[in-house]
Design an enzyme around this catalytic site. Structure first.
Site, PDB file in Angstrom:
ATOM      1  N   SER A  39      -1.626   0.417  -8.710  1.00  0.00           N
ATOM      2  CA  SER A  39      -1.414  -0.888  -7.745  1.00  0.00           C
ATOM      3  C   SER A  39      -2.102  -1.627  -8.537  1.00  0.00           C
ATOM      4  O   SER A  39      -1.814  -2.423  -9.891  1.00  0.00           O
ATOM      5  CB  SER A  39      -1.780  -0.882  -6.342  1.00  0.00           C
ATOM      6  OG  SER A  39      -2.467  -1.569  -5.502  1.00  0.00           O
ATOM      7  N   ASP A  80       8.843   2.034  -1.455  1.00  0.00           N
ATOM      8  CA  ASP A  80       6.530   1.300  -0.897  1.00  0.00           C
ATOM      9  C   ASP A  80       6.945   0.435  -0.325  1.00  0.00           C
ATOM     10  O   ASP A  80       7.122  -1.038  -1.097  1.00  0.00           O
ATOM     11  CB  ASP A  80       6.499   1.075  -2.545  1.00  0.00           C
ATOM     12  CG  ASP A  80       4.235   0.806  -2.322  1.00  0.00           C
ATOM     13  OD1 ASP A  80       4.325   0.544  -1.641  1.00  0.00           O
ATOM     14  OD2 ASP A  80       4.244   1.202  -3.523  1.00  0.00           O
ATOM     15  N   HIS A 109       4.094   4.079  -0.414  1.00  0.00           N
ATOM     16  CA  HIS A 109       2.438   3.093  -1.975  1.00  0.00           C
ATOM     17  C   HIS A 109       1.368   4.421  -2.281  1.00  0.00           C
ATOM     18  O   HIS A 109       1.286   4.208  -3.224  1.00  0.00           O
ATOM     19  CB  HIS A 109       1.678   2.308  -1.686  1.00  0.00           C
ATOM     20  CG  HIS A 109       1.350   1.072  -2.884  1.00  0.00           C
ATOM     21  ND1 HIS A 109       1.407   0.443  -4.100  1.00  0.00           N
ATOM     22  CD2 HIS A 109      -0.101   0.942  -2.549  1.00  0.00           C
ATOM     23  CE1 HIS A 109       0.568   0.235  -4.443  1.00  0.00           C
ATOM     24  NE2 HIS A 109      -0.372   0.402  -3.931  1.00  0.00           N
TER      25      HIS A 109
END
Length: 723
Positions: free
Chosen positions: A593, A668, A700
């Site tokens: 991320s 995601d 995600h």
């Protein structure tokens, strides 16, 4: 270069393991759950202050039970309810009591929507009569019992409903809810993700009124994801997602008076393009508190609304040059004075305000952060909280009087201490762990902190780990770019300072985050130990912008995300590479991320420092991310184009020299796969060689079935081949 040891507890741990076996960790064990800790599930402190309830599963029958235990003795007092006694309910996943504990809301058949939201089937269990009934035949969202326990409000198909158990009356409070247009009573995607709440309604103290938010998202741009599944044709998941600089949903506030059968909109003032990140009824059933924040999130008004006249009054205003964090710490005392937390003196602290908004006093002070607010013990006039006063990689539980005197540290062990207080604050369950101790649960005296008894430990896990080559974290600090940064390092067992080892760095680096802390292992830590067993040194450094060291340190990256943080990781890599035992030609970095955004930038911007990088689900341009998070730190792209583009990995692909692995899930909903696709295209057009993987229909978190195992096998092999 200066590296300073923070503490030496790990040396003791090494000593304890001198007789241990040298069993290696495997990815199958790590992601198969072999090293999971035991915990207390869904603990609720009973209102009598002497008992608590937990959710337990009967290993023989498979039924779900709510068991009640006595705090002092640990003995089971009773089984309050068992799914085996409820027709048509094999098990349930969660429960919530009414305030008087006469009714219990049971959740089952839960279906995840996004990170925090879900829908499910709910039953009401009436404790006095042992009666059970289903709230709705359909799956509903965010149900909440009224304070008197006689009503329930919930959301179904974007509309709010209220059911009165006593009269049997059901009222549909709204009728304009429609997917991707109007939402009543629950938040839209961006509020859920960035303001961390889903239920956008609240009951008044007298159970007669419901305040709720309405989101009009008709003008919010839509984002669509292909969901491939196994059918002949894929499906599309289309939802409203406001990217930085785009239109947000228009939010408005309503109050429904159940007795008067009236529904009124509340006009809060002349606000434009604003957020309402929290609503909460005060102790006075006719006064609603509302927090209103501007789009830049650096100006916040706490407003009290008179429910009778619908008149708003600003009682408190907070301003910040960067941004203001939203919390759930606002607590109203019996006289309607309130507890509030703020960073206004440079550190997060607790404040006590009169109902008029006048400051009574600052309860906590010092160059350290309050990390959790537990509540107010009205009998002893004590505020209970958690802080990093004993070192910012640790957490301790404290008590202090409302006037800021007689502060007492209740926890004693160095590491991460968390607390679950009894309803009357006379007792608390302490959750403790550190880097060498798996979770321990003890019952403690709420006044002295003295341990009364042990509830649960993870000695079985510790005994199991004794046969493994456990690699401890060595905590230290490193001087980088004028700042003292926290660091941990994991070394191979037969570490020889005269040998050269490859270095693999992990970081996240997002604003307010912390990866270097004195806590028990997560799954990734076992992976790092596995890599250390294979001859790698693994290190993690929390650079500028990370949390729990004061507002100035945390907000140093404001309007320039990915600049100072990247500089810190590059400088740290160079310093560590200069150590006798680090092979400076073999340094890698990875992250997920925000961490993937960072690792990509590090590899592209410092090609002579990093040999390889892995980026999982990375943001590659903040132009692709949502309004609330991104604009909090960068303002809008229209106002700060440089802040968005100067640190986008997409614009620096020409710098790639080393090996690069790029990974993303195709479904995601948070960091869209668009980020990876745009970076892939840039790399292709720059004629750069790289490796990449897309996990179909994974969000995600990239998990489900063997997905995590496959991902970590891929990353491990990539490290072995390229570092």
């Amino acid at each position: 270069m200066k590296i300073t040891k923070l503490f030496f507890g790990f040396i003791v741990f090494i000593g304890l393991l001198t007789t241990a076996q040298d069993k290696a960790f495997t990815l199958e064990e790590i992601w198969g759950g072999a090293f999971r800790t035991e915990n207390l599930q869904s603990l609720h402190s009973m209102k009598n202050g002497t008992q608590y309830s937990v959710l337990e599963k009967d290993k023989v029958s498979g039924a779900t039970n709510i068991e009640v235990y006595n705090y002092e003795t640990g003995e089971k007092a009773k089984t309050l309810i068992s799914s085996s006694s409820i027709e048509g309910l094999d098990s349930f996943q969660g429960y919530a009591f009414s305030k008087d504990e006469n009714r219990i809301l049971l959740s089952s058949e839960m279906e995840q929507i996004y990170r925090r939201s879900s829908r499910g089937i709910y039953h009401i269990y009436d404790v006095p009569s042992n009666g059970v009934f289903k709230v709705s035949e359909k799956k509903i969202q965010s149900p909440m019992l009224s304070p008197d326990g006689n009503k329930i409000a919930y959301v179904q198909d974007n509309n709010i409903y209220m059911l009165n158990f006593v009269t049997g009356q059901e009222i549909q409070l709204t009728d304009d809810g429609k997917k991707n247009e109007i939402i009543n009573g629950i938040t839209d995607w961006v509020y859920e993700e960035e303001f961390s709440f889903v239920r956008a309604f609240d009951w008044s103290a007298d159970s007669n009124k419901i305040a709720f938010l309405r989101f009009d998202e008709k003008e919010v741009p839509e984002f669509s994801m292909d969901v491939y599944g196994k059918a002949l044709y894929q499906k599309q998941d289309v939802f409203k997602y406001p990217k930085a600089g785009e239109k947000n949903a228009k939010v408005s506030l309503f109050i429904a008076d159940i007795n008067a059968m009236a529904l009124d909109q509340v006009k809060l003032g002349e606000y434009k393009d604003f957020y309402i990140p929290r609503i909460k009824w005060t102790a006075n059933p006719d006064i609603l508190s509302v927090q209103v924040m501007n789009r830049h999130q650096n100006n916040l008004d706490l407003i009290f609304v008179d429910a009778k006249t619908k008149t708003p009054k600003v009682v408190l205003n907070e301003k910040d040059e960067a941004y203001i964090d939203i919390t759930d710490n606002l607590t109203f005392l019996e006289d309607n004075s309130f507890i509030w937390t703020s960073e206004k003196d440079g550190y997060n602290h607790i404040y006590h305000y009169a109902t008029t908004g006048e400051l009574i006093n600052q309860v906590t002070k010092g160059n350290w952060e309050v990390t959790q607010y537990y509540g107010y013990d009205k009998k002893n006039k004590k505020v209970l909280y958690q802080s990093v006063e004993n070192g910012n990689i640790n957490r301790d539980v404290y008590a202090i009087t409302l006037d800021g005197k007689d502060k007492k540290r209740l926890s004693t062990k160095e590491g991460i201490n968390d607390a679950e207080f009894s309803a009357d604050f006379s007792l608390y369950i302490n959750y403790f762990s550190n880097a060498t101790t798996p979770y321990e649960y003890t019952l403690n005296n709420g006044t002295t902190g003295k341990v009364i008894r042990e509830i649960k430990n993870n000695k079985t896990l510790l005994d199991n780990l004794a046969q493994y080559d456990v690699r401890p974290k060595e905590f230290s600090t490193i001087e980088v770019n004028g700042e003292t940064l926290n660091m941990w390092m994991i070394k191979p067992k037969d570490f020889d300072p005269k040998k050269k080892y490859p270095l693999f760095m992990y970081q996240y680096s997002g604003p307010g985050s912390q990866m270097v802390k004195n806590s028990w292992h997560r799954a990734n830590d076992y992976w790092y130990m596995m890599l250390a067993q294979q001859g790698y040194i693994v290190a993690c450094i929390d650079g500028k912008g990370t949390g729990f060291k004061g507002a100035k340190f945390k907000k140093a990256t404001q309007n320039d995300l990915g600049n100072l943080e990247v500089q810190d990781q590059i400088a740290a890599a160079k310093q560590l590479g200069a150590l006798e035992y680090i092979d400076a030609a073999r340094i890698g970095i990875w992250g997920w991320s925000y961490g993937g955004f960072m690792s990509s930038n590090c590899l592209f911007k410092a090609p002579n420092t990093f040999k390889m990088a892995i980026a999982v689900a990375p943001v590659t341009s903040w132009r692709f991310y949502d309004t609330i998070y991104t604009e909090r730190y960068l303002m809008t792209p229209q106002e700060n184009a440089k802040g968005y583009d100067s640190n986008s990995p997409i614009n620096f692909v020409d710098g790639l020299k080393g090996k690069f692995l790029l990974v993303h899930g195709s479904a995601d909903d948070n960091v869209h796969v668009q980020n990876t696709m745009q970076l892939v295209e840039a790399l292709v057009q720059a004629n750069k060689d790289f490796d990449w993987a897309i996990y179909p229909d994974k969000n995600h978190g990239i998990y489900g079935g063997n997905t995590r195992l496959h991902l970590y096998n891929k990353m491990t092999n990539f490290i072995k081949e390229n570092l």
